[in-house]
Structure formats: structure tokens, C-alpha cells
Design a protein around this motif. Structure first.
Motif, PDB file in Angstrom:
ATOM      1  N   PHE A  30      34.745  53.419  52.586  1.00 16.34           N
ATOM      2  CA  PHE A  30      35.504  52.429  51.822  1.00 16.34           C
ATOM      3  C   PHE A  30      36.380  53.124  50.773  1.00 16.34           C
ATOM      4  O   PHE A  30      36.056  54.202  50.285  1.00 16.34           O
ATOM      5  CB  PHE A  30      34.552  51.463  51.112  1.00 16.34           C
ATOM      6  N   THR A  31      37.483  52.467  50.442  1.00 18.21           N
ATOM      7  CA  THR A  31      38.334  52.919  49.349  1.00 18.21           C
ATOM      8  C   THR A  31      37.764  52.378  48.040  1.00 18.21           C
ATOM      9  O   THR A  31      37.486  51.182  47.928  1.00 18.21           O
ATOM     10  CB  THR A  31      39.772  52.410  49.529  1.00 18.21           C
ATOM     11  N   ILE A  32      37.576  53.233  47.052  1.00 20.95           N
ATOM     12  CA  ILE A  32      37.055  52.818  45.753  1.00 20.95           C
ATOM     13  C   ILE A  32      38.208  52.745  44.761  1.00 20.95           C
ATOM     14  O   ILE A  32      38.913  53.729  44.539  1.00 20.95           O
ATOM     15  CB  ILE A  32      35.985  53.790  45.239  1.00 20.95           C
ATOM     16  N   VAL A  33      38.426  51.577  44.186  1.00 17.41           N
ATOM     17  CA  VAL A  33      39.474  51.367  43.196  1.00 17.41           C
ATOM     18  C   VAL A  33      38.810  51.037  41.871  1.00 17.41           C
ATOM     19  O   VAL A  33      38.072  50.053  41.766  1.00 17.41           O
ATOM     20  CB  VAL A  33      40.417  50.220  43.612  1.00 17.41           C
ATOM     21  N   GLU A  34      39.035  51.852  40.846  1.00 15.52           N
ATOM     22  CA  GLU A  34      38.459  51.599  39.534  1.00 15.52           C
ATOM     23  C   GLU A  34      39.469  50.873  38.670  1.00 15.52           C
ATOM     24  O   GLU A  34      40.661  51.169  38.699  1.00 15.52           O
ATOM     25  CB  GLU A  34      38.021  52.910  38.894  1.00 15.52           C
ATOM     26  N   SER A  35      38.991  49.922  37.895  1.00  7.76           N
ATOM     27  CA  SER A  35      39.887  49.013  37.171  1.00  7.76           C
ATOM     28  C   SER A  35      40.798  49.734  36.191  1.00  7.76           C
ATOM     29  O   SER A  35      41.937  49.330  35.992  1.00  7.76           O
ATOM     30  CB  SER A  35      39.063  47.954  36.421  1.00  7.76           C
ATOM     31  N   GLU A  36      40.304  50.811  35.564  1.00  6.74           N
ATOM     32  CA  GLU A  36      41.143  51.493  34.584  1.00  6.74           C
ATOM     33  C   GLU A  36      42.291  52.270  35.232  1.00  6.74           C
ATOM     34  O   GLU A  36      43.240  52.641  34.577  1.00  6.74           O
ATOM     35  CB  GLU A  36      40.303  52.443  33.720  1.00  6.74           C
ATOM     36  N   LYS A  37      42.184  52.481  36.541  1.00  3.29           N
ATOM     37  CA  LYS A  37      43.271  53.159  37.251  1.00  3.29           C
ATOM     38  C   LYS A  37      44.193  52.122  37.882  1.00  3.29           C
ATOM     39  O   LYS A  37      45.380  52.098  37.630  1.00  3.29           O
ATOM     40  CB  LYS A  37      42.693  54.098  38.301  1.00  3.29           C
ATOM     41  N   GLY A  38      43.619  51.274  38.720  1.00  2.74           N
ATOM     42  CA  GLY A  38      44.377  50.156  39.258  1.00  2.74           C
ATOM     43  C   GLY A  38      45.609  50.538  40.043  1.00  2.74           C
ATOM     44  O   GLY A  38      46.576  49.786  40.105  1.00  2.74           O
ATOM     45  N   ASP A  39      45.622  51.717  40.657  1.00  2.00           N
ATOM     46  CA  ASP A  39      46.822  52.175  41.348  1.00  2.00           C
ATOM     47  C   ASP A  39      46.773  51.878  42.850  1.00  2.00           C
ATOM     48  O   ASP A  39      47.640  52.316  43.590  1.00  2.00           O
ATOM     49  CB  ASP A  39      47.012  53.674  41.117  1.00  2.00           C
ATOM     50  N   LYS A  40      45.759  51.134  43.285  1.00  2.00           N
ATOM     51  CA  LYS A  40      45.668  50.775  44.695  1.00  2.00           C
ATOM     52  C   LYS A  40      45.425  49.286  44.825  1.00  2.00           C
ATOM     53  O   LYS A  40      45.043  48.615  43.870  1.00  2.00           O
ATOM     54  CB  LYS A  40      44.548  51.567  45.372  1.00  2.00           C
ATOM     55  N   ASN A  41      45.606  48.759  46.020  1.00  2.00           N
ATOM     56  CA  ASN A  41      45.464  47.323  46.252  1.00  2.00           C
ATOM     57  C   ASN A  41      43.993  46.937  46.347  1.00  2.00           C
ATOM     58  O   ASN A  41      43.319  47.301  47.304  1.00  2.00           O
ATOM     59  CB  ASN A  41      46.194  46.959  47.555  1.00  2.00           C
ATOM     60  N   PRO A  42      43.466  46.168  45.382  1.00  2.00           N
ATOM     61  CA  PRO A  42      42.050  45.801  45.415  1.00  2.00           C
ATOM     62  C   PRO A  42      41.727  44.766  46.489  1.00  2.00           C
ATOM     63  O   PRO A  42      40.556  44.477  46.727  1.00  2.00           O
ATOM     64  CB  PRO A  42      41.802  45.235  44.015  1.00  2.00           C
ATOM     65  N   TYR A  43      42.763  44.203  47.134  1.00  2.00           N
ATOM     66  CA  TYR A  43      42.537  43.181  48.156  1.00  2.00           C
ATOM     67  C   TYR A  43      42.701  43.712  49.577  1.00  2.00           C
ATOM     68  O   TYR A  43      42.676  42.955  50.539  1.00  2.00           O
ATOM     69  CB  TYR A  43      43.486  41.997  47.933  1.00  2.00           C
ATOM     70  N   ALA A  44      42.844  45.018  49.719  1.00  2.00           N
ATOM     71  CA  ALA A  44      42.954  45.609  51.053  1.00  2.00           C
ATOM     72  C   ALA A  44      41.585  45.642  51.723  1.00  2.00           C
ATOM     73  O   ALA A  44      40.543  45.700  51.070  1.00  2.00           O
ATOM     74  CB  ALA A  44      43.527  47.024  50.957  1.00  2.00           C
ATOM     75  N   ASP A  45      41.582  45.596  53.068  1.00  2.00           N
ATOM     76  CA  ASP A  45      40.331  45.691  53.808  1.00  2.00           C
ATOM     77  C   ASP A  45      39.602  46.982  53.441  1.00  2.00           C
ATOM     78  O   ASP A  45      40.219  48.019  53.203  1.00  2.00           O
ATOM     79  CB  ASP A  45      40.592  45.681  55.314  1.00  2.00           C
ATOM     80  N   GLY A  46      38.276  46.898  53.424  1.00  2.00           N
ATOM     81  CA  GLY A  46      37.473  48.087  53.176  1.00  2.00           C
ATOM     82  C   GLY A  46      37.648  48.664  51.784  1.00  2.00           C
ATOM     83  O   GLY A  46      37.643  49.877  51.606  1.00  2.00           O
ATOM     84  N   THR A  47      37.806  47.774  50.793  1.00  2.00           N
ATOM     85  CA  THR A  47      38.022  48.224  49.417  1.00  2.00           C
ATOM     86  C   THR A  47      36.931  47.691  48.497  1.00  2.00           C
ATOM     87  O   THR A  47      36.557  46.526  48.566  1.00  2.00           O
ATOM     88  CB  THR A  47      39.394  47.744  48.885  1.00  2.00           C
ATOM     89  N   VAL A  48      36.410  48.554  47.649  1.00  2.00           N
ATOM     90  CA  VAL A  48      35.502  48.146  46.580  1.00  2.00           C
ATOM     91  C   VAL A  48      36.233  48.335  45.259  1.00  2.00           C
ATOM     92  O   VAL A  48      36.650  49.452  44.929  1.00  2.00           O
ATOM     93  CB  VAL A  48      34.198  48.973  46.594  1.00  2.00           C
ATOM     94  N   TYR A  49      36.415  47.245  44.531  1.00  2.00           N
ATOM     95  CA  TYR A  49      37.120  47.271  43.255  1.00  2.00           C
ATOM     96  C   TYR A  49      36.076  47.290  42.137  1.00  2.00           C
ATOM     97  O   TYR A  49      35.299  46.347  41.985  1.00  2.00           O
ATOM     98  CB  TYR A  49      38.015  46.041  43.143  1.00  2.00           C
ATOM     99  N   MET A  50      35.998  48.361  41.393  1.00  2.00           N
ATOM    100  CA  MET A  50      34.986  48.522  40.357  1.00  2.00           C
ATOM    101  C   MET A  50      35.546  48.148  39.000  1.00  2.00           C
ATOM    102  O   MET A  50      36.411  48.838  38.459  1.00  2.00           O
ATOM    103  CB  MET A  50      34.491  49.970  40.333  1.00  2.00           C
ATOM    104  N   VAL A  51      35.086  47.025  38.452  1.00  2.00           N
ATOM    105  CA  VAL A  51      35.494  46.581  37.124  1.00  2.00           C
ATOM    106  C   VAL A  51      34.415  47.038  36.144  1.00  2.00           C
ATOM    107  O   VAL A  51      33.402  46.371  35.941  1.00  2.00           O
ATOM    108  CB  VAL A  51      35.659  45.051  37.065  1.00  2.00           C
TER     109      VAL A  51
END
Length: 431
Positions: A360-381
């Protein structure tokens, strides 16, 4: 953003409390993993039991009973709730979708959804979606049983079966709905939400979630225990006590409570926890101190002791950060307060690493440089919010970004603006 959503915090205070479970003394036995496959037995079909009207929020609550499994895997009838807003009725019984809401920890018998504790569930229903919530085993129709606190497989099964029952019953009433399906929960509900994903991966491939938002969940009970015992302190001792009681009960450890707890906590468990008469703010402090060594037996503070190893073994059997393969199309938000002194942030770290290992792609909220709604994504707030008082600790405060995030997620998919505001009625008992 917190100031902008300060009313959300006030709402959350109304609906957030934390943990309970129970257990009785038993003779020493070897650990036995709960049965996964159900025993053949015929149970009544799902049915409506009560209808409650909330005129102030323009919603109708339907209580239901439905067939499910108990923590051992045996057939049982459980209870839950379906919440329907008037906008659905006025649009020819058409809803935008469904929300599976996995509730946070409750103590008092009247705090489960079917007994009327539906505050945030009603607010979610205002987005023109059905809201479905299970009571979990040990509440509602099974309130005479010990609560399966933080046993994610048992609670996930209760939630998924409530969802299946709701679909069946709503179709019979002539309702229709779009395909949006959200899986939400905070604290014990956050753990249950992740348990729901695991269960659907393993047993229900046709249930596909639009998005999961899980906040502050103890997804790795073993790591949670290690962190809290190492720090020797917890903001909510009832959570640790409840976890030990539940896993001792439902994994058949057979350990006497006197081997787990010191006095006076040992004698307080029955009247304070098992009676189901009190809420969290009425229990904490009276049940046990925040200093773990004051009420837990020294043998459980030694990770290498035979008793600690016995518990760690069964904790590992229900560890959500290993042992399953999530579907690659999942969309997941993890929300956690780094200062959480009840459910350590390490739980979310473990889950992020698990999903990272699964590709999975990991997107951290303080970076926010990737799409958090893409398939296979975990958005860490990941936030860092302090406790506000003795009764409003960092764990409860962590629910603020959880609610902000779930609203943003739902608004994104449904292409709507935030749909509710706080009222003076909501503020009673807070200010």
C-alpha cells in the motif's frame, strides 16, 4: 482546523466514553483459541423490534435483532440499530448509501445503540445515508453475557452481520440505496473497523467499502499492553482491566482474577464494571489508579513470566497488523493522537508498517503530497493534541480529528458540504 471544528469536539464529548468487559474466576486451564466456524443451529431471521422517533433531528431509529456468532463461534442472536433520516423518506425511500458505524467502548447497559445511545449515529444519518450499528456481544439482547471487549474478531462479526441484516430488512421495507458504503469507528470502534476489513477479506468478498476511517484503535493488543506496562501508567485503567478480563474469558485461559489484580481493584470489578450500572467518568479513579503497578499483580509486569506469555500468546492471535492480506483496492484513513495515553500511537505505526509491507501507498497528513483517495492508499492523520482535563484526556481529544476526517471523506465522495452543526440541546451537560 481544530478551531474551525470546535463544535465537533463538543459533540464528541457527548458521545465518547471508554472501555469495559467482564469475567468470572475459573480454574487454571490451557489457552484455547476461539472457534471460528459456527456450530449448526437454526436461529430466527433478522427482524425489527422497536421504532423510536427523534423529531428534533428528523430521524427514525429501528432496533433490530439478527443471527450472528458469539465469541466462540457459536450461533447467537444479537441486536443493533438502523438510523434513517427524513430526507431518505422524502426521496422515495432512496438513500445515498450506508455507514457501518462501529461504536466506541461503553460501560453502562444503556449506552449501546439499541438502548438509545445514538448521538453521533444520528448525525451521520443526516448525510442522507443509512447508519447501521451493532451493540456487540455483551450488550443489548446479550447484556447478561460478559462483554467481548476489544476482541476484534467477535466485534467485527457482530458488525458485519448487522450490516447484512440491515440490507435484508431495508429491502423488505422498499428502501433503495446507492453503492457508497463507509466503515467508521473510533477507539474500540477503530479496532473493530479494521477487524471488519479483515473479516470481509476472509469471508465476505462481496462486501466492498468505499472508504474506511479508523481512529485511535488498539489494533495490536500485545503492543498496547507492552507500551502501557513499560510506561507503568494509563489514562484509563478500565481499558487494561477490561482487556485482560475479556481475553481471559473468551480465550479460555481460566486464570483467577486474584492472580491478575490487587485489592481493592479486585473487589471493585464486580460492582463497578460487571454491574453495567456506571459510565466511565463514574468508574475511573474508583476502580483503579492510573499507576498500573498499584492494581495489577507483579507477575503481569514481567513480560517473561509464564502468565504474561500466556496472555501475549492470545493477544497475538487477534493482532490486526499481521496474518491477513487486505484487498488492494481498499481506501483507509488512520487517525491517531500521538499523545494518546490510553491507546498508544504505536498501534497506528504497526498498522502503517503492515500495509506498507502489503504494497500500500502510505500518505502522511503533514506531507499530503499524494492522493489519499487512490486505490491501495493508507492516509495517516497523526496529530499531537494535549489532554484538556482529568476527564477529557488525549484519547478523547483525539476524536476531534477523527470526526473532522470522516466528514471530509464522506463529503468528498458524495460531493456535498458538511451537513450538521451543533445545537444548544447538544451542549446541555457540557458547559
Amino acid at each position: 482546523m481544530i478551531k474551525k471544528y470546535h463544535w465537533l469536539f463538543l459533540l464528541l464529548v457527548l458521545v465518547l466514553t471508554l472501555p469495559l468487559t467482564s469475567c468470572s474466576d475459573k480454574d487454571e486451564t490451557q489457552p484455547v483459541e476461539p472457534i471460528i466456524d459456527p456450530v449448526e443451529e437454526t436461529l430466527p431471521s433478522a427482524c425489527f423490534t422497536d421504532t423510536i422517533r427523534y423529531e428534533s433531528s428528523k430521524t427514525t431509529v429501528y432496533n433490530i435483532e439478527y443471527p450472528s456468532l458469539d465469541p466462540y463461534g457459536n450461533p447467537v442472536t444479537l441486536s443493533g440499530t438502523i438510523v434513517i433520516g427524513d430526507e431518505i423518506e422524502s426521496d422515495k425511500r432512496h438513500a445515498r448509501g450506508m455507514v457501518l458505524y462501529n461504536h466506541f467502548t461503553v460501560f453502562q447497559r444503556d449506552q449501546c445503540p439499541s438502548k438509545g445511545d445514538v448521538g453521533i449515529i444520528i448525525k451521520v444519518a443526516g448525510s442522507k445515508m443509512f447508519a447501521v450499528a451493532a451493540d456487540y456481544y455483551g450488550f443489548g439482547v446479550t447484556e447478561d453475557k460478559n462483554q467481548a471487549y476489544c476482541i476484534s474478531r467477535a466485534n467485527a462479526q457482530a458488525s458485519v452481520d448487522a450490516l447484512l441484516a440491515a440490507r435484508e430488512l431495508l429491502k423488505e421495507k422498499g428502501y433503495i440505496w446507492d453503492d457508497f458504503l463507509f466503515n467508521l469507528g473510533y477507539s474500540e470502534g477503530g479496532q473493530t473497523s479494521m477487524g471488519v476489513l479483515r473479516l470481509c477479506t476472509e469471508k465476505y468478498p462481496d462486501i466492498k467499502f468505499t472508504h474506511t476511517v479508523a481512529g485511535g484503535g488498539p489494533c495490536d493488543i500485545g503492543e498496547t499492553y507492552r507500551q502501557l506496562v513499560s510506561s507503568r501508567e494509563t489514562s484509563m485503567p478500565s481499558t487494561v482491566i477490561s482487556t485482560l478480563l475479556a481475553y481471559n474469558e473468551y480465550f479460555n485461559l481460566g486464570v483467577s482474577n486474584s492472580l491478575l489484580f490487587k485489592e481493592p481493584t479486585l473487589s471493585n470489578i464486580g460492582p463497578m464494571l460487571l454491574s453495567m450500572e456506571y459510565k466511565r467518568d463514574e468508574i475511573e479513579g474508583k476502580l483503579a489508579s492510573s499507576k498500573i503497578e498499584k492494581w495489577i499483580q507483579p507477575i503481569l509486569l514481567d513480560f517473561n513470566s509464564e502468565l504474561s506469555l500466556k496472555f501475549m500468546k492470545v493477544f497475538e492471535q487477534d493482532n490486526l497488523s499481521k496474518g491477513w492480506i487486505p484487498r488492494k483496492e481498499e481506501h483507509i484513513d488512520l487517525v491517531h493522537n500521538r499523545r494518546d495515553a490510553c491507546v498508544p500511537f504505536e498501534n497506528s505505526v504497526q498498522m502503517m508498517e503492515f500495509f506498507r509491507r502489503q504494497g500500500f501507498t502510505i500518505v502522511e497528513s503533514e506531507k499530503g503530497d499524494k492522493n489519499p483517495y487512490a486505490d491501495g492508499t493508507v492516509y495517516m492523520v497523526a496529530v499531537k493534541l494535549p489532554a484538556l482535563s482529568e476527564t477529557l484526556g488525549a484519547h478523547e481529544v483525539g476524536a476531534i480529528p477523527f470526526v473532522v476526517d470522516l466528514i471530509q471523506v464522506i463529503c468528498h465522495y458524495l460531493k456535498i458540504d458538511p451537513w450538521f452543526t451543533i445545537t444548544t440541546e447538544d451542549l446541555k451537560g457540557i458547559l
